[in-house]
Design an enzyme around this catalytic site. Structure first.
Site, PDB file in Angstrom:
ATOM      1  N   ARG A  82       0.777  -1.239   0.000  1.00 41.80           N
ATOM      2  CA  ARG A  82       0.000   0.000   0.000  1.00 41.80           C
ATOM      3  C   ARG A  82       0.813   1.295   0.000  1.00 41.80           C
ATOM      4  NH1 ARG A  82      -2.525  -3.948   2.694  1.00 41.80           N
ATOM      5  NH2 ARG A  82      -4.660  -4.397   2.077  1.00 41.80           N
ATOM      6  N   HIS A  88       0.566 -16.144   6.869  1.00 40.03           N
ATOM      7  CA  HIS A  88       0.109 -16.095   5.477  1.00 40.03           C
ATOM      8  C   HIS A  88       0.879 -17.074   4.589  1.00 40.03           C
ATOM      9  CE1 HIS A  88      -1.848 -11.845   6.001  1.00 40.03           C
ATOM     10  NE2 HIS A  88      -2.497 -12.810   6.624  1.00 40.03           N
TER      11      HIS A  88
HETATM   12  P1  NAD Z   1       0.802  -3.097   3.885  1.00 45.44           P
HETATM   13  O1  NAD Z   1       1.464  -2.879   2.560  1.00 45.44           O
HETATM   14  O2  NAD Z   1      -0.658  -3.008   3.963  1.00 45.44           O
HETATM   15  O3  NAD Z   1       1.391  -2.048   4.931  1.00 45.44           O
HETATM   16  C1  NAD Z   1       2.773  -1.819   5.055  1.00 45.44           C
HETATM   17  C2  NAD Z   1       2.986  -0.817   6.172  1.00 45.44           C
HETATM   18  O4  NAD Z   1       4.382  -0.698   6.404  1.00 45.44           O
HETATM   19  C3  NAD Z   1       2.477   0.581   5.847  1.00 45.44           C
HETATM   20  O5  NAD Z   1       1.907   1.132   7.015  1.00 45.44           O
HETATM   21  C4  NAD Z   1       3.745   1.352   5.481  1.00 45.44           C
HETATM   22  O6  NAD Z   1       3.656   2.718   5.827  1.00 45.44           O
HETATM   23  C5  NAD Z   1       4.758   0.678   6.351  1.00 45.44           C
HETATM   24  N1  NAD Z   1       6.134   0.724   5.839  1.00 45.44           N
HETATM   25  C6  NAD Z   1       6.586   0.524   4.576  1.00 45.44           C
HETATM   26  N2  NAD Z   1       7.931   0.591   4.548  1.00 45.44           N
HETATM   27  C7  NAD Z   1       8.325   0.849   5.836  1.00 45.44           C
HETATM   28  C8  NAD Z   1       9.584   1.028   6.456  1.00 45.44           C
HETATM   29  N3  NAD Z   1      10.728   0.966   5.761  1.00 45.44           N
HETATM   30  N4  NAD Z   1       9.628   1.265   7.784  1.00 45.44           N
HETATM   31  C9  NAD Z   1       8.481   1.343   8.522  1.00 45.44           C
HETATM   32  N5  NAD Z   1       7.247   1.187   7.975  1.00 45.44           N
HETATM   33  C10 NAD Z   1       7.183   0.935   6.649  1.00 45.44           C
HETATM   34  O7  NAD Z   1       1.353  -4.504   4.440  1.00 45.44           O
HETATM   35  P2  NAD Z   1       0.685  -5.565   5.409  1.00 45.44           P
HETATM   36  O8  NAD Z   1      -0.038  -4.890   6.521  1.00 45.44           O
HETATM   37  O9  NAD Z   1       1.738  -6.548   5.693  1.00 45.44           O
HETATM   38  O10 NAD Z   1      -0.444  -6.276   4.530  1.00 45.44           O
HETATM   39  C11 NAD Z   1      -0.206  -6.683   3.204  1.00 45.44           C
HETATM   40  C12 NAD Z   1      -0.316  -8.189   2.931  1.00 45.44           C
HETATM   41  O11 NAD Z   1       0.539  -8.537   1.823  1.00 45.44           O
HETATM   42  C13 NAD Z   1       0.203  -9.059   4.028  1.00 45.44           C
HETATM   43  O12 NAD Z   1      -0.478 -10.265   3.963  1.00 45.44           O
HETATM   44  C14 NAD Z   1       1.649  -9.323   3.627  1.00 45.44           C
HETATM   45  O13 NAD Z   1       2.109 -10.551   4.050  1.00 45.44           O
HETATM   46  C15 NAD Z   1       1.585  -9.394   2.131  1.00 45.44           C
HETATM   47  N6  NAD Z   1       2.861  -8.925   1.516  1.00 45.44           N
HETATM   48  C16 NAD Z   1       4.030  -9.534   1.908  1.00 45.44           C
HETATM   49  C17 NAD Z   1       5.231  -9.112   1.394  1.00 45.44           C
HETATM   50  C18 NAD Z   1       6.491  -9.806   1.870  1.00 45.44           C
HETATM   51  O14 NAD Z   1       6.455 -10.988   2.212  1.00 45.44           O
HETATM   52  N7  NAD Z   1       7.608  -9.086   1.962  1.00 45.44           N
HETATM   53  C19 NAD Z   1       5.283  -8.056   0.480  1.00 45.44           C
HETATM   54  C20 NAD Z   1       4.056  -7.470   0.080  1.00 45.44           C
HETATM   55  C21 NAD Z   1       2.839  -7.911   0.619  1.00 45.44           C
END
Ligand code: NAD
Length: 257
Positions: free
Chosen positions: A36, A119
């Site tokens: 997001r 997940h």
């Molecule tokens: P989200 O994208 O909804 O929210 C991410 C949050 O992290 C936001 O509030 C953003 O402001 C914050 N953020 C981003 N970079 C940051 C940083 N460097 N330091 C501090 N804050 C930071 O993610 P979510 O709540 O995990 O939900 C999304 C879904 O998608 C979950 O199920 C997740 O597992 C999955 N997903 C996983 C991955 C992965 O495995 N790396 C990547 C993308 C999505």
């Protein structure tokens, strides 16, 4: 005014049963986009579409054309200081459980021994028809050898999916049960890098609050729990968590032997 990172260090050090919950934002500094944030995955594709059970079942080629490159993307990056700090808090016995929504495996690679991966994981593949599992390397070998990029079950020929939970699928029973049990016991929950918009994980902080525990949140963006935090940190998770470890080190140095 006290530094929020010092407040967080003190909150964690005073906890009887601290639990960490992480989301995609803990991995953005490793180079994996979240959903997001500006520049996140949501800007180019709709994850609810390409990452849905319906797309997988109807058009497995489309599902795998989005999904296959993500394996290589995860392999090509490394844990960042936030993952390292989380593992360090566990090593010091300060954090008792780690719940992650991430599927990238970076917590394990940073040294966290038993992340609760609610997940799912990219580590294996499964056939939804006959419940057969294959290891990740075998799954990818089958995908790459097939003409259409879709790995297939050797027993029944059905398209296989990775161990990641898709939109429209049930969460696996064991990890989500463990996550709620950990939240039930927690007197402190630190949330790092989650917008707390995806249920049921988004309700875990409420479980902690309901039993009189305290929550701390470290994200760049807003969350629905911001008004209920004992400590609220904004900014990059890597730098902030490294500061938290520094504060704990300094406190330990000042403690009389
Ligand atoms: P989200 O994208 O909804 O929210 C991410 C949050 O992290 C936001 O509030 C953003 O402001 C914050 N953020 C981003 N970079 C940051 C940083 N460097 N330091 C501090 N804050 C930071 O993610 P979510 O709540 O995990 O939900 C999304 C879904 O998608 C979950 O199920 C997740 O597992 C999955 N997903 C996983 C991955 C992965 O495995 N790396 C990547 C993308 C999505």
């Amino acid at each position: 005014m006290a530094a929020p990172t010092r407040d967080l260090a003190e909150l964690l050090a005073s906890a009887r049963h601290a639990v960490i919950l992480t989301g995609a934002g803990v991995s953005t500094e490793s180079g994996i986009p979240d959903f997001r944030s500006p520049g996140g995955i949501w800007e180019t594709v709709d994850p609810m579409e390409v990452g849905s059970l319906t797309t997988f079942l109807r058009t497995p080629e489309r599902f795998w054309s989005f999904h296959r490159p993500r394996f290589d993307a995860v392999d090509s990056v490394a844990p960042n200081p936030a993952h390292m700090a989380v593992a360090e808090l566990e090593r010091r016995g300060i954090v008792k459980a780690l719940i992650t929504q991430n599927i990238d495996g970076l917590h394990r690679r940073a040294g966290s021994t038993d992340p609760i991966e609610v997940h799912g994981t990219l580590d294996r593949g499964v056939c939804l028809r006959c419940d057969a599992y294959v290891a990740r390397d075998e799954l990818l070998a089958r995908a790459d050898a097939s003409g259409d990029g879709v790995p297939r079950c050797s027993a029944c020929g059905f398209a296989m999916k990775s161990g990641v939970v898709l939109f429209g699928e049930q969460l696996p029973y064991e990890p989500i049960t463990r996550a709620f049990a950990a939240a039930d016991r927690a007197d402190v929950m630190l949330v790092i890098g989650s917008s707390l918009l995806v249920t049921p994980v988004s309700t875990l902080p409420q479980v902690v609050l309901n039993s009189g525990g305290r929550i701390a949140i470290l994200t760049e963006g807003d969350t629905p729990y911001d008004a209920h935090c004992a400590v609220r940190l904004r900014g990059k998770a890597g730098q902030q968590m490294a500061e938290v470890i520094d504060h704990l080190d300094r406190t330990a140095d000042q403690t009389p032997a």
